[in-house]
Design a protein around this motif. Structure first.
Motif, PDB file in Angstrom:
ATOM      1  N   ARG A 123      14.302  -5.958  12.205  1.00 46.72           N
ATOM      2  CA  ARG A 123      14.941  -5.302  11.052  1.00 46.72           C
ATOM      3  C   ARG A 123      14.269  -5.765   9.763  1.00 46.72           C
ATOM      4  O   ARG A 123      14.394  -6.920   9.368  1.00 46.72           O
ATOM      5  CB  ARG A 123      16.429  -5.621  11.015  1.00 46.72           C
ATOM      6  CG  ARG A 123      17.173  -5.054  12.187  1.00 46.72           C
ATOM      7  CD  ARG A 123      18.633  -5.516  12.157  1.00 46.72           C
ATOM      8  NE  ARG A 123      19.390  -4.836  13.170  1.00 46.72           N
ATOM      9  CZ  ARG A 123      20.135  -3.762  12.941  1.00 46.72           C
ATOM     10  NH1 ARG A 123      20.236  -3.268  11.731  1.00 46.72           N
ATOM     11  NH2 ARG A 123      20.793  -3.201  13.925  1.00 46.72           N
ATOM     12  N   MET A 124      13.581  -4.838   9.116  1.00 45.62           N
ATOM     13  CA  MET A 124      12.798  -5.175   7.930  1.00 45.62           C
ATOM     14  C   MET A 124      13.642  -5.764   6.807  1.00 45.62           C
ATOM     15  O   MET A 124      13.224  -6.710   6.148  1.00 45.62           O
ATOM     16  CB  MET A 124      12.035  -3.943   7.434  1.00 45.62           C
ATOM     17  CG  MET A 124      11.108  -4.236   6.280  1.00 45.62           C
ATOM     18  SD  MET A 124       9.785  -5.401   6.668  1.00 45.62           S
ATOM     19  CE  MET A 124       8.636  -4.328   7.480  1.00 45.62           C
ATOM     20  N   ALA A 172       9.560   5.340   5.626  1.00 48.64           N
ATOM     21  CA  ALA A 172       9.010   5.156   4.272  1.00 48.64           C
ATOM     22  C   ALA A 172       9.538   3.866   3.645  1.00 48.64           C
ATOM     23  O   ALA A 172       8.798   3.176   2.930  1.00 48.64           O
ATOM     24  CB  ALA A 172       9.351   6.353   3.389  1.00 48.64           C
ATOM     25  N   ASP A 173      10.796   3.527   3.918  1.00 46.35           N
ATOM     26  CA  ASP A 173      11.355   2.272   3.394  1.00 46.35           C
ATOM     27  C   ASP A 173      10.652   1.071   4.027  1.00 46.35           C
ATOM     28  O   ASP A 173      10.339   0.095   3.348  1.00 46.35           O
ATOM     29  CB  ASP A 173      12.858   2.184   3.662  1.00 46.35           C
ATOM     30  CG  ASP A 173      13.668   3.166   2.828  1.00 46.35           C
ATOM     31  OD1 ASP A 173      13.100   3.784   1.903  1.00 46.35           O
ATOM     32  OD2 ASP A 173      14.870   3.316   3.120  1.00 46.35           O
ATOM     33  N   ALA A 174      10.410   1.147   5.330  1.00 47.25           N
ATOM     34  CA  ALA A 174       9.721   0.054   6.022  1.00 47.25           C
ATOM     35  C   ALA A 174       8.323  -0.135   5.446  1.00 47.25           C
ATOM     36  O   ALA A 174       7.887  -1.263   5.213  1.00 47.25           O
ATOM     37  CB  ALA A 174       9.652   0.326   7.525  1.00 47.25           C
ATOM     38  N   LEU A 183       7.302   0.648   2.428  1.00 42.98           N
ATOM     39  CA  LEU A 183       7.438   0.095   1.079  1.00 42.98           C
ATOM     40  C   LEU A 183       7.714  -1.408   1.132  1.00 42.98           C
ATOM     41  O   LEU A 183       7.063  -2.197   0.439  1.00 42.98           O
ATOM     42  CB  LEU A 183       8.557   0.804   0.313  1.00 42.98           C
ATOM     43  CG  LEU A 183       8.938   0.193  -1.038  1.00 42.98           C
ATOM     44  CD1 LEU A 183       7.774   0.308  -2.019  1.00 42.98           C
ATOM     45  CD2 LEU A 183      10.189   0.844  -1.587  1.00 42.98           C
ATOM     46  N   LEU A 184       8.668  -1.815   1.957  1.00 47.26           N
ATOM     47  CA  LEU A 184       9.026  -3.231   2.044  1.00 47.26           C
ATOM     48  C   LEU A 184       7.865  -4.061   2.592  1.00 47.26           C
ATOM     49  O   LEU A 184       7.596  -5.157   2.094  1.00 47.26           O
ATOM     50  CB  LEU A 184      10.279  -3.415   2.899  1.00 47.26           C
ATOM     51  CG  LEU A 184      11.549  -2.722   2.383  1.00 47.26           C
ATOM     52  CD1 LEU A 184      12.723  -3.000   3.310  1.00 47.26           C
ATOM     53  CD2 LEU A 184      11.880  -3.133   0.963  1.00 47.26           C
ATOM     54  N   LEU A 185       7.158  -3.531   3.584  1.00 44.71           N
ATOM     55  CA  LEU A 185       6.006  -4.251   4.118  1.00 44.71           C
ATOM     56  C   LEU A 185       4.917  -4.388   3.062  1.00 44.71           C
ATOM     57  O   LEU A 185       4.291  -5.441   2.951  1.00 44.71           O
ATOM     58  CB  LEU A 185       5.459  -3.564   5.363  1.00 44.71           C
ATOM     59  CG  LEU A 185       4.299  -4.274   6.046  1.00 44.71           C
ATOM     60  CD1 LEU A 185       4.700  -5.677   6.495  1.00 44.71           C
ATOM     61  CD2 LEU A 185       3.794  -3.456   7.232  1.00 44.71           C
ATOM     62  N   SER A 186       4.709  -3.350   2.254  1.00 45.40           N
ATOM     63  CA  SER A 186       3.680  -3.439   1.212  1.00 45.40           C
ATOM     64  C   SER A 186       4.061  -4.468   0.153  1.00 45.40           C
ATOM     65  O   SER A 186       3.196  -5.175  -0.361  1.00 45.40           O
ATOM     66  CB  SER A 186       3.428  -2.073   0.576  1.00 45.40           C
ATOM     67  OG  SER A 186       4.521  -1.654  -0.214  1.00 45.40           O
ATOM     68  N   ILE A 187       5.347  -4.591  -0.142  1.00 42.26           N
ATOM     69  CA  ILE A 187       5.811  -5.608  -1.103  1.00 42.26           C
ATOM     70  C   ILE A 187       5.567  -7.004  -0.540  1.00 42.26           C
ATOM     71  O   ILE A 187       5.049  -7.884  -1.225  1.00 42.26           O
ATOM     72  CB  ILE A 187       7.300  -5.385  -1.434  1.00 42.26           C
ATOM     73  CG1 ILE A 187       7.461  -4.111  -2.269  1.00 42.26           C
ATOM     74  CG2 ILE A 187       7.887  -6.597  -2.155  1.00 42.26           C
ATOM     75  CD1 ILE A 187       8.892  -3.656  -2.428  1.00 42.26           C
ATOM     76  N   ILE A 188       5.930  -7.210   0.708  1.00 41.60           N
ATOM     77  CA  ILE A 188       5.712  -8.513   1.346  1.00 41.60           C
ATOM     78  C   ILE A 188       4.226  -8.819   1.412  1.00 41.60           C
ATOM     79  O   ILE A 188       3.784  -9.931   1.091  1.00 41.60           O
ATOM     80  CB  ILE A 188       6.352  -8.542   2.753  1.00 41.60           C
ATOM     81  CG1 ILE A 188       7.880  -8.501   2.647  1.00 41.60           C
ATOM     82  CG2 ILE A 188       5.903  -9.770   3.524  1.00 41.60           C
ATOM     83  CD1 ILE A 188       8.592  -8.313   3.971  1.00 41.60           C
ATOM     84  N   ASP A 189       3.431  -7.837   1.835  1.00 40.01           N
ATOM     85  CA  ASP A 189       1.991  -8.015   1.967  1.00 40.01           C
ATOM     86  C   ASP A 189       1.370  -8.419   0.627  1.00 40.01           C
ATOM     87  O   ASP A 189       0.545  -9.336   0.563  1.00 40.01           O
ATOM     88  CB  ASP A 189       1.359  -6.722   2.488  1.00 40.01           C
ATOM     89  CG  ASP A 189      -0.109  -6.879   2.823  1.00 40.01           C
ATOM     90  OD1 ASP A 189      -0.441  -7.825   3.571  1.00 40.01           O
ATOM     91  OD2 ASP A 189      -0.908  -6.051   2.349  1.00 40.01           O
ATOM     92  N   CYS A 190       1.793  -7.766  -0.435  1.00 40.67           N
ATOM     93  CA  CYS A 190       1.284  -8.091  -1.770  1.00 40.67           C
ATOM     94  C   CYS A 190       1.697  -9.510  -2.172  1.00 40.67           C
ATOM     95  O   CYS A 190       0.902 -10.269  -2.729  1.00 40.67           O
ATOM     96  CB  CYS A 190       1.810  -7.072  -2.773  1.00 40.67           C
ATOM     97  SG  CYS A 190       1.226  -7.316  -4.448  1.00 40.67           S
ATOM     98  N   ALA A 191       2.947  -9.880  -1.865  1.00 40.16           N
ATOM     99  CA  ALA A 191       3.456 -11.198  -2.254  1.00 40.16           C
ATOM    100  C   ALA A 191       2.735 -12.342  -1.548  1.00 40.16           C
ATOM    101  O   ALA A 191       2.613 -13.432  -2.102  1.00 40.16           O
ATOM    102  CB  ALA A 191       4.957 -11.281  -1.981  1.00 40.16           C
TER     103      ALA A 191
END
Length: 163
Positions: free
Chosen positions: A49-50, A94-96, A98-106
């Motif tokens: 669960r993301m 699409a939410d997954a 987005l959240l993965l891209s935020i984590i990846d960037c962080a």
């Protein structure tokens, strides 16, 4: 807040507006950092669960990983070492993403380090909870999932999700 006192219990599922993702994401670190303890009710789907992973990640990032408690729901132990954030999902793809891209960037693109840290923190939290339950004589056969939570509540100990 309505009665001019601090929240005692905050449930992400009830308090985050999942229909307004930007607002939910902007407020999440504030809510998570304000909690003294984060309790993760870990069942079979927790690691997939993301949103759950994002919350654990935020807790780690704000430096409060030592105040995470894991309560196993069910009797199947988790294999935290096999965790990979790229397998986590949301009800909306699409939410997954987005959240993965935020984590990846962080994490600067180093998801392997994130995977190891999340696995380490959750495994340590679960082991600490099991050890505490065993010390109190509540764990049967190394368990300690919901049985320990129910006993904890009856004996007057706080069993909240985030307090």
């Amino acid at each position: 807040a309505q009665h001019r006192r601090d929240a005692v219990l905050w449930f992400d599922r009830c308090c985050l507006d999942i229909y307004n993702i930007p607002r939910a994401l902007s407020l999440m670190p504030v809510h998570i950092a304000a909690c003294r303890t984060m309790v993760c009710l870990v069942g079979d789907s927790f690691l997939s669960r993301m949103w759950c992973i994002l919350e654990v990640f935020v807790r780690i990032e704000v430096g409060l990983h030592y105040d995470i408690s894991v309560v196993r729901v069910g009797s199947t132990p988790q294999d935290y070492s096999a965790f990979d954030v790229r397998r986590a999902q949301c009800s909306k793809p699409a939410d997954a993403a987005l959240l993965l891209s935020i984590i990846d960037c962080a994490v600067g693109g180093n998801l392997g380090v994130l995977n190891a840290k999340v696995a380490e923190v959750l495994a340590a939290a679960e082991a600490a909870r099991d050890a505490e339950l065993a010390r109190r004589g509540w764990a049967g056969g190394g368990g300690g999932g919901m049985r320990g939570l129910r006993n904890s509540s009856r004996r007057g100990h706080d069993a909240s999700a985030c307090r």
